[in-house]
Design an enzyme around this catalytic site. Structure first.
Site, PDB file in Angstrom:
ATOM      1  N   HIS A 127      -5.675  -3.732   5.187  1.00 24.07           N
ATOM      2  CA  HIS A 127      -4.720  -4.051   4.424  1.00 24.07           C
ATOM      3  C   HIS A 127      -6.423  -4.170   3.315  1.00 24.07           C
ATOM      4  O   HIS A 127      -6.199  -5.511   3.099  1.00 24.07           O
ATOM      5  CB  HIS A 127      -3.948  -4.907   4.114  1.00 24.07           C
ATOM      6  CG  HIS A 127      -3.312  -5.593   2.750  1.00 24.07           C
ATOM      7  ND1 HIS A 127      -2.876  -4.440   1.550  1.00 24.07           N
ATOM      8  CD2 HIS A 127      -3.428  -7.062   1.485  1.00 24.07           C
ATOM      9  CE1 HIS A 127      -3.056  -4.874   0.214  1.00 24.07           C
ATOM     10  NE2 HIS A 127      -3.163  -6.228   1.017  1.00 24.07           N
ATOM     11  N   ASP A 182       1.234  -1.257   0.436  1.00 29.58           N
ATOM     12  CA  ASP A 182      -0.211   0.014   0.237  1.00 29.58           C
ATOM     13  C   ASP A 182       1.057   1.214  -0.160  1.00 29.58           C
ATOM     14  O   ASP A 182       0.182   1.884  -0.909  1.00 29.58           O
ATOM     15  CB  ASP A 182      -1.024  -0.119   0.876  1.00 29.58           C
ATOM     16  CG  ASP A 182      -1.792  -1.250   1.258  1.00 29.58           C
ATOM     17  OD1 ASP A 182      -2.340  -1.343   0.869  1.00 29.58           O
ATOM     18  OD2 ASP A 182      -1.825  -1.962   2.303  1.00 29.58           O
ATOM     19  N   ARG A 232       2.244   1.263  -3.190  1.00 30.32           N
ATOM     20  CA  ARG A 232       1.661   1.969  -4.332  1.00 30.32           C
ATOM     21  C   ARG A 232       1.579   3.433  -4.576  1.00 30.32           C
ATOM     22  O   ARG A 232       1.663   4.105  -4.801  1.00 30.32           O
ATOM     23  CB  ARG A 232       0.327   1.493  -4.399  1.00 30.32           C
ATOM     24  CG  ARG A 232       0.304   0.712  -5.257  1.00 30.32           C
ATOM     25  CD  ARG A 232      -1.527  -0.490  -4.619  1.00 30.32           C
ATOM     26  NE  ARG A 232      -0.692  -1.858  -5.114  1.00 30.32           N
ATOM     27  CZ  ARG A 232      -1.897  -2.974  -5.323  1.00 30.32           C
ATOM     28  NH1 ARG A 232      -2.636  -3.352  -3.609  1.00 30.32           N
ATOM     29  NH2 ARG A 232      -1.288  -4.493  -5.324  1.00 30.32           N
TER      30      ARG A 232
HETATM   31  N1  LIG Z   1      -0.302  -8.084   2.004  1.00 25.69           N
HETATM   32  C1  LIG Z   1      -0.611  -7.741   0.538  1.00 25.69           C
HETATM   33  O1  LIG Z   1      -0.669  -6.787   0.476  1.00 25.69           O
HETATM   34  C2  LIG Z   1      -0.352  -8.806  -0.735  1.00 25.69           C
HETATM   35  C3  LIG Z   1      -1.181 -10.016   0.185  1.00 25.69           C
HETATM   36  N2  LIG Z   1      -0.872 -10.962  -1.511  1.00 25.69           N
HETATM   37  C4  LIG Z   1      -1.731 -12.540  -1.665  1.00 25.69           C
HETATM   38  O2  LIG Z   1      -0.971 -13.326  -0.608  1.00 25.69           O
HETATM   39  C5  LIG Z   1      -0.667 -14.764  -1.283  1.00 25.69           C
HETATM   40  C6  LIG Z   1      -0.122 -15.429  -2.453  1.00 25.69           C
HETATM   41  O3  LIG Z   1      -0.482 -14.852  -3.444  1.00 25.69           O
HETATM   42  P1  LIG Z   1      -0.096 -15.980  -4.894  1.00 25.69           P
HETATM   43  O4  LIG Z   1       1.229 -15.726  -4.639  1.00 25.69           O
HETATM   44  O5  LIG Z   1      -0.245 -14.774  -6.068  1.00 25.69           O
HETATM   45  O6  LIG Z   1      -0.567 -16.862  -5.482  1.00 25.69           O
HETATM   46  P2  LIG Z   1      -0.755 -18.489  -5.588  1.00 25.69           P
HETATM   47  O7  LIG Z   1      -1.265 -18.917  -5.796  1.00 25.69           O
HETATM   48  O8  LIG Z   1       0.129 -17.820  -6.699  1.00 25.69           O
HETATM   49  O9  LIG Z   1       0.693 -18.842  -4.517  1.00 25.69           O
HETATM   50  C7  LIG Z   1       0.305 -19.453  -2.888  1.00 25.69           C
HETATM   51  C8  LIG Z   1       1.112 -20.345  -3.070  1.00 25.69           C
HETATM   52  O10 LIG Z   1       1.027 -20.666  -1.206  1.00 25.69           O
HETATM   53  C9  LIG Z   1       1.102 -22.311  -1.884  1.00 25.69           C
HETATM   54  N3  LIG Z   1       0.360 -22.642  -0.390  1.00 25.69           N
HETATM   55  C10 LIG Z   1      -1.466 -23.126  -0.537  1.00 25.69           C
HETATM   56  N4  LIG Z   1      -1.174 -23.684   0.914  1.00 25.69           N
HETATM   57  C11 LIG Z   1      -0.116 -24.167   1.922  1.00 25.69           C
HETATM   58  C12 LIG Z   1       0.692 -24.434   2.897  1.00 25.69           C
HETATM   59  N5  LIG Z   1      -0.408 -24.866   3.610  1.00 25.69           N
HETATM   60  N6  LIG Z   1       1.551 -24.334   3.127  1.00 25.69           N
HETATM   61  C13 LIG Z   1       2.803 -23.422   1.855  1.00 25.69           C
HETATM   62  N7  LIG Z   1       2.210 -23.319   1.403  1.00 25.69           N
HETATM   63  C14 LIG Z   1       0.726 -23.548   0.747  1.00 25.69           C
HETATM   64  C15 LIG Z   1       1.383 -23.054  -2.985  1.00 25.69           C
HETATM   65  O11 LIG Z   1       1.511 -24.460  -3.521  1.00 25.69           O
HETATM   66  C16 LIG Z   1       1.447 -21.620  -3.642  1.00 25.69           C
HETATM   67  O12 LIG Z   1       2.337 -22.032  -4.506  1.00 25.69           O
HETATM   68  C17 LIG Z   1      -2.619 -15.461  -1.427  1.00 25.69           C
HETATM   69  O13 LIG Z   1      -3.620 -14.472  -0.724  1.00 25.69           O
HETATM   70  C18 LIG Z   1      -3.327 -13.178  -1.818  1.00 25.69           C
HETATM   71  O14 LIG Z   1      -4.315 -12.793  -1.404  1.00 25.69           O
HETATM   72  C19 LIG Z   1      -0.983 -10.673  -3.000  1.00 25.69           C
HETATM   73  C20 LIG Z   1      -0.931  -9.958  -3.240  1.00 25.69           C
HETATM   74  C21 LIG Z   1      -0.770  -8.807  -2.042  1.00 25.69           C
HETATM   75  O1  LIG Z   2      -6.088  -7.859  -3.659  1.00 26.93           O
HETATM   76  C1  LIG Z   2      -5.455  -8.299  -3.659  1.00 26.93           C
HETATM   77  O2  LIG Z   2      -5.922  -9.565  -4.155  1.00 26.93           O
HETATM   78  C2  LIG Z   2      -4.410  -8.626  -3.598  1.00 26.93           C
HETATM   79  C3  LIG Z   2      -3.552  -8.138  -2.921  1.00 26.93           C
HETATM   80  O3  LIG Z   2      -3.460  -7.732  -1.445  1.00 26.93           O
HETATM   81  C4  LIG Z   2      -3.202  -6.553  -2.948  1.00 26.93           C
HETATM   82  O4  LIG Z   2      -2.640  -6.405  -4.234  1.00 26.93           O
HETATM   83  O5  LIG Z   2      -2.867  -5.674  -2.748  1.00 26.93           O
END
Ligand SMILES: NC(=O)C1=CN([C@@H]2O[C@H](COP(=O)(O)OP(=O)(O)OC[C@H]3O[C@@H](n4cnc5c(N)ncnc54)[C@H](O)[C@@H]3O)[C@@H](O)[C@H]2O)C=CC1
Ligand SMILES: O=C([O-])CC(=O)C(=O)O
Length: 342
Positions: A206, A179, A182
């Protein structure tokens, strides 16, 4: 033998660079960083960026699948840390043991039309399981929670740690750095100031309106009209959705999130190493806004949170935004607490 000498030389060079850059006056200590969800969209570029961080001596990459390939790949990069990949629950303990910082980007991402809260049903269970293992294998680690919905997953983690008797509010962080990243980018574009000089605190939580950028405190100062501030605020709040829609079903922000996650983990490591005045915004246990958890500027130190900083002076528009976000943020926090205790 010659490669050993080369490695020593590289290490010497990088540590003198570190000292010059003010990473601390003592030798750089060993630090183990674990990434849980390391084979995912965020996990892979985050693993790469942590491999580039000279403060890391051991990089532990864990996922339920595909980590051996990611670890083998990243391990060939000629930087300080030793990389190990762990796959499947039976290897989770080894992945975590001795960790100083655990970064959690495990869980499902959004698709167009979904809110972050729509991820709760799947991600709450994933985060709970991982935090139970953290309590068992590395109870003193700083936990950087990326998995959404952060407004609920951080309270879930806190409850799991409380149950295990390991909770230390100074060591649990919701990563809201994206955040801030951005807000800085959008502000620099609008205010026409060099992006590298920009600072903007982002407080609250968030998700949607719980994300509250404080553009009234942005530096360098710029004379933006109220409508411009409102548009910047909305764009920051909807930044995640902007990416989700652009990716059209192929996930959410991964590259910018990996960057933001790497910045925040680096700040945690610097704090642990005793570097003074390390301040980042993060969603932590808090008393600044009458909510149990709240994102604001946090000073990081040798034990994690050294000080949760106050909000500072707010504009009328920001005061309104703060009041508006409280009910939604509280509901998300309570949802997490309830889930963890059922
Ligand atoms: N805090 C923030 O600002 C942001 C948070 N996110 C969040 O981050 C998370 C991950 O996003 P991506 O990497 O794009 O998803 P993705 O689906 O590409 O990767 C997630 C990974 O987690 C793994 N996974 C699932 N269950 C698991 C477990 N029990 N133990 C270990 N690994 C496990 C999967 O195998 C996969 O490799 C989502 O919940 C998303 O919403 C995404 C962007 C920004
Ligand atoms: O928007 C989403 O789902 C992933 C996230 O938290 C972000 O990009 O800030």
């Amino acid at each position: 033998m010659s490669s050993l000498f080369r490695s020593i030389k590289t290490l010497k060079n990088s540590s003198s660079t570190l000292l010059r850059r003010g990473y601390g006056s003592e030798a750089v200590p060993d630090r183990k960083v674990a990434v849980l969800g390391a084979a995912g969209g965020i996990g892979q570029p985050l693993a790469l960026l942590m491999k580039l961080n000279p403060l890391v001596s051991s990089l532990s990459l864990y996922d339920i699948a595909n980590t051996p390939g990611v670890a083998a790949d990243v391990s060939h990069i000629n930087t300080r840390s030793e990389v190990k990949g762990y796959v499947g629950e039976e290897e989770l303990g080894k992945a975590l043991e001795g960790s100083d910082v655990v970064i959690i980007p495990a869980g499902v991402p959004r698709k167009p039309g979904m809110t972050r809260d729509d991820l709760f049903n799947i991600n709450a269970g994933i985060v709970k399981g991982l935090c139970e293992a953290i309590a068992k294998y590395c109870p003193n680690a700083l936990v950087n929670m990326i998995s959404n919905p952060v407004n609920s997953t951080v309270p879930i983690a806190a409850e799991v740690f409380k149950k295990a008797g390991t909770y230390d509010e100074k060591r649990l962080f919701g990563v809201t750095t994206l955040d801030v990243v951005r807000a800085k980018t959008f502000y620099a574009g609008k205010a026409k100031v060099p992006v590298a000089e920009v600072n903007v605190p982002v407080v609250g939580g968030h998700a949607g309106i719980t994300i509250l950028p404080l553009f009234s405190q942005a530096t360098p100062k710029a004379n933006l009209a109220d409508e411009e501030i409102q548009a910047l605020t909305k764009r920051t709040q909807d930044g995640g959705t902007e990416v989700v829609e652009a990716k059209a079903g192929k996930g959410s922000a991964t590259l910018s999130m990996a960057y933001a996650g790497a910045i925040f983990a680096d700040a945690c490591l610097k704090g642990l190493n005793g570097v003074p005045d390390v301040v980042e915004c993060s969603f932590v246990q808090s008393t600044v806004a009458e909510l149990p958890f709240f994102a604001s500027k946090v000073r990081l130190g040798k034990n994690g949170v050294e000080e949760v900083l106050g909000l500072g002076p707010l504009s009328e528009y920001e005061k309104e935004g703060l009041e508006k976000l409280k009910p939604e943020l509280l509901a998300s926090i309570e949802k997490g607490i309830k889930f963890a205790n059922k």
